[in-house]
Motif scaffolding. Structure first.
Motif, PDB file in Angstrom:
ATOM      1  N   PHE A 280       2.061   6.881   4.223  1.00  0.00           N
ATOM      2  CA  PHE A 280       2.678   6.676   5.525  1.00  0.00           C
ATOM      3  C   PHE A 280       1.612   6.329   6.550  1.00  0.00           C
ATOM      4  O   PHE A 280       0.463   6.729   6.430  1.00  0.00           O
ATOM      5  N   THR A 281       2.039   5.649   7.581  1.00  0.00           N
ATOM      6  CA  THR A 281       1.109   5.358   8.669  1.00  0.00           C
ATOM      7  C   THR A 281       0.987   6.603   9.540  1.00  0.00           C
ATOM      8  O   THR A 281       1.785   7.536   9.457  1.00  0.00           O
ATOM      9  N   LEU A 282       0.008   6.626  10.376  1.00  0.00           N
ATOM     10  CA  LEU A 282      -0.210   7.751  11.279  1.00  0.00           C
ATOM     11  C   LEU A 282       0.986   7.933  12.211  1.00  0.00           C
ATOM     12  O   LEU A 282       1.438   9.055  12.461  1.00  0.00           O
ATOM     13  N   LEU A 283       1.553   6.864  12.701  1.00  0.00           N
ATOM     14  CA  LEU A 283       2.703   6.930  13.595  1.00  0.00           C
ATOM     15  C   LEU A 283       3.918   7.535  12.886  1.00  0.00           C
ATOM     16  O   LEU A 283       4.610   8.396  13.441  1.00  0.00           O
ATOM     17  N   GLU A 284       4.171   7.122  11.650  1.00  0.00           N
ATOM     18  CA  GLU A 284       5.299   7.680  10.891  1.00  0.00           C
ATOM     19  C   GLU A 284       5.121   9.188  10.663  1.00  0.00           C
ATOM     20  O   GLU A 284       6.076   9.962  10.779  1.00  0.00           O
ATOM     21  N   THR A 285       3.911   9.590  10.375  1.00  0.00           N
ATOM     22  CA  THR A 285       3.630  11.007  10.150  1.00  0.00           C
ATOM     23  C   THR A 285       3.841  11.815  11.433  1.00  0.00           C
ATOM     24  O   THR A 285       4.436  12.901  11.405  1.00  0.00           O
TER      25      THR A 285
ATOM     26  N   HIS B 210       0.848  -1.187   0.000  1.00  0.00           N
ATOM     27  CA  HIS B 210       0.000   0.000   0.000  1.00  0.00           C
ATOM     28  C   HIS B 210       0.892   1.249   0.000  1.00  0.00           C
ATOM     29  O   HIS B 210       2.002   1.278   0.491  1.00  0.00           O
TER      30      HIS B 210
END
Length: 126
Positions: free
Chosen positions: A11-16, A8
């Motif tokens: 970025f994931t929320l954590l990476e952001t 997919h």
């Protein structure tokens, strides 16, 4: 195409959140550095102007070939659109033809000393 064959995107929320935290810390550090530099530049400007006021006072004594009396005097000077107060202390030296002149300069509205200068006045020969 089956759902498991492609990764997919994005970025994931954590990476952001981690990236935004790093940017925020870097921006705060940059703003502090800029504020510190601006404060140092302002202090240097005031110190330089105070030094010029003191040098002007000593040059005035020398140009007039005055033999200043021992003691203390105060006066005012204006430079760069601001008023400064100077105080000078004249004292004797081991050589009777010289007097030591110590000058301190403050902004007219402040108590702290912005600049100091020491020099000598020479008794005019007659």
């Amino acid at each position: 195409m089956s759902p498991g064959c492609c990764a997919h995107g994005g970025f994931t929320l954590l990476e952001t959140l981690v990236a935004l935290s790093i940017i925020a810390v870097a921006l705060v550090a940059a703003l502090r550095a800029m504020g510190s530099t601006a404060g140092a530049a302002s202090h240097l400007r005031e110190h330089t102007i105070a030094s010029w006021i003191a040098e002007n006072r000593l040059a005035e004594l020398r140009a007039r070939q005055e033999w200043p009396a021992i003691g203390q005097r105060r006066g005012h000077g204006e430079m760069a659109g601001r008023r400064y107060t100077w105080s000078e202390t004249v004292s004797g030296t081991a050589n009777p033809l010289f007097r030591r002149v110590d000058i301190e300069v403050r902004a007219a509205d402040e108590a702290r000393t912005l600049g100091r200068l020491s020099g000598f006045a020479v008794r005019p020969l007659r």
